[in-house]
Design an enzyme around this catalytic site. Structure first.
Site, PDB file in Angstrom:
ATOM      1  N   LYS A   1       0.826  -1.217   0.000  1.00 43.14           N
ATOM      2  CA  LYS A   1       0.000   0.000   0.000  1.00 43.14           C
ATOM      3  C   LYS A   1       0.864   1.273   0.000  1.00 43.14           C
ATOM      4  O   LYS A   1       2.064   1.216   0.291  1.00 43.14           O
ATOM      5  CB  LYS A   1      -0.939  -0.040   1.212  1.00 43.14           C
ATOM      6  CG  LYS A   1      -1.934  -1.208   1.151  1.00 43.14           C
ATOM      7  CD  LYS A   1      -2.951  -1.127   2.291  1.00 43.14           C
ATOM      8  CE  LYS A   1      -3.948  -2.278   2.217  1.00 43.14           C
ATOM      9  NZ  LYS A   1      -5.002  -2.164   3.250  1.00 43.14           N
TER      10      LYS A   1
ATOM     11  N   TYR B   1     -12.502  -1.468  -3.881  1.00 36.97           N
ATOM     12  CA  TYR B   1     -13.011  -1.653  -2.520  1.00 36.97           C
ATOM     13  C   TYR B   1     -14.535  -1.479  -2.439  1.00 36.97           C
ATOM     14  O   TYR B   1     -15.063  -1.193  -1.361  1.00 36.97           O
ATOM     15  CB  TYR B   1     -12.318  -0.680  -1.565  1.00 36.97           C
ATOM     16  CG  TYR B   1     -10.913  -1.117  -1.176  1.00 36.97           C
ATOM     17  CD1 TYR B   1     -10.709  -2.206  -0.319  1.00 36.97           C
ATOM     18  CD2 TYR B   1      -9.791  -0.455  -1.660  1.00 36.97           C
ATOM     19  CE1 TYR B   1      -9.427  -2.614   0.043  1.00 36.97           C
ATOM     20  CE2 TYR B   1      -8.501  -0.862  -1.292  1.00 36.97           C
ATOM     21  CZ  TYR B   1      -8.340  -1.940  -0.441  1.00 36.97           C
ATOM     22  OH  TYR B   1      -7.073  -2.354  -0.077  1.00 36.97           O
TER      23      TYR B   1
ATOM     24  N   ASN C   1      -2.016   0.159   6.716  1.00 39.08           N
ATOM     25  CA  ASN C   1      -1.525  -1.115   7.243  1.00 39.08           C
ATOM     26  C   ASN C   1      -0.667  -1.899   6.255  1.00 39.08           C
ATOM     27  O   ASN C   1      -0.612  -3.120   6.293  1.00 39.08           O
ATOM     28  CB  ASN C   1      -2.689  -1.951   7.797  1.00 39.08           C
ATOM     29  CG  ASN C   1      -3.732  -2.261   6.757  1.00 39.08           C
ATOM     30  OD1 ASN C   1      -3.566  -1.930   5.590  1.00 39.08           O
ATOM     31  ND2 ASN C   1      -4.814  -2.921   7.163  1.00 39.08           N
TER      32      ASN C   1
ATOM     33  N   HIS D   1      -2.168  -5.450   1.415  1.00 39.70           N
ATOM     34  CA  HIS D   1      -3.474  -6.079   1.206  1.00 39.70           C
ATOM     35  C   HIS D   1      -3.250  -7.553   0.925  1.00 39.70           C
ATOM     36  O   HIS D   1      -2.244  -7.916   0.308  1.00 39.70           O
ATOM     37  CB  HIS D   1      -4.161  -5.436  -0.007  1.00 39.70           C
ATOM     38  CG  HIS D   1      -5.359  -6.211  -0.500  1.00 39.70           C
ATOM     39  ND1 HIS D   1      -6.600  -6.086   0.071  1.00 39.70           N
ATOM     40  CD2 HIS D   1      -5.481  -7.148  -1.486  1.00 39.70           C
ATOM     41  CE1 HIS D   1      -7.441  -6.907  -0.545  1.00 39.70           C
ATOM     42  NE2 HIS D   1      -6.790  -7.555  -1.496  1.00 39.70           N
TER      43      HIS D   1
ATOM     44  N   GLU E   1      -9.463  -9.996  -8.023  1.00 33.81           N
ATOM     45  CA  GLU E   1      -8.502  -8.913  -7.790  1.00 33.81           C
ATOM     46  C   GLU E   1      -7.296  -9.017  -8.719  1.00 33.81           C
ATOM     47  O   GLU E   1      -6.798  -8.004  -9.224  1.00 33.81           O
ATOM     48  CB  GLU E   1      -8.075  -8.929  -6.312  1.00 33.81           C
ATOM     49  CG  GLU E   1      -9.235  -8.547  -5.394  1.00 33.81           C
ATOM     50  CD  GLU E   1      -8.979  -8.781  -3.916  1.00 33.81           C
ATOM     51  OE1 GLU E   1      -9.890  -8.518  -3.110  1.00 33.81           O
ATOM     52  OE2 GLU E   1      -7.857  -9.227  -3.542  1.00 33.81           O
TER      53      GLU E   1
END
Ligand code: GDP
Length: 139
Positions: free
Chosen positions: A11, A51, A114, A117, A128
């Site tokens: 990320k 998302y 965080n 993913h 995805e």
């Protein structure tokens, strides 16, 4: 039967902090092989689409803004039991709850930022992976 593939993103927080190499090393050390990989940046529209399942959640706007705020590394990874093993490797969504030895314990800074993913099912891993990669980009 559990599948051999999962999808991941490093990320924007982790790319910004120059942690791509350290995170890839942990993935390789855990036995994941890179099938596809690219450095790219999501538009807000594309992040929103990725998302979409979270569109009713209170953090959706923040999530979309964050995930389109800078470049990410997208990758398809291969290993037996890939989805489950990779979720163990990345650790809990909130780094405060992530176990020692997990990627999020080492690199995540908050619930939102965080670091990585990881797909939560074989079906989503396929969806995805197809979101980012064509058949010609898989090795
Ligand atoms: P994951 O499967 O562990 O990534 O977690 P989820 O599927 O529940 O959430 C998807 C992503 O949304 C997480 O990885 C976080 O980046 C973000 N997220 C989840 N909960 C929160 C929250 O309470 N606040 C913010 N800002 N982001 C969140």
């Amino acid at each position: 039967m559990a599948g051999k593939y999962t999808f991941t993103m490093i990320k924007p927080d982790a790319v910004e902090k120059n942690n791509i190499g350290g995170i890839l090393e942990m993935m390789n050390a855990a036995g994941f092989r890179v099938v596809s990989m690219k450095l790219t940046q999501l538009s807000a529209a594309k992040a929103g689409e990725f998302y979409a399942v979270h569109s009713e959640r209170p953090f959706y706007g923040e999530l979309v803004e964050f995930m389109s705020s800078g470049p990410i590394v997208a990758a398809i990874l291969e290993k037996e039991n890939a989805v489950e093993d990779f979720r163990k490797l990345i650790g809990a969504t909130n780094p405060a709850n992530a176990e020692e030895g997990t990627i999020r314990k080492k690199y995540a800074e908050s619930m939102g930022k965080n670091a990585v993913h990881g797909s939560d099912s074989d079906e989503n891993a396929m969806i995805e992976g197809n979101f980012f990669f064509s058949g010609l980009e898989r090795f």
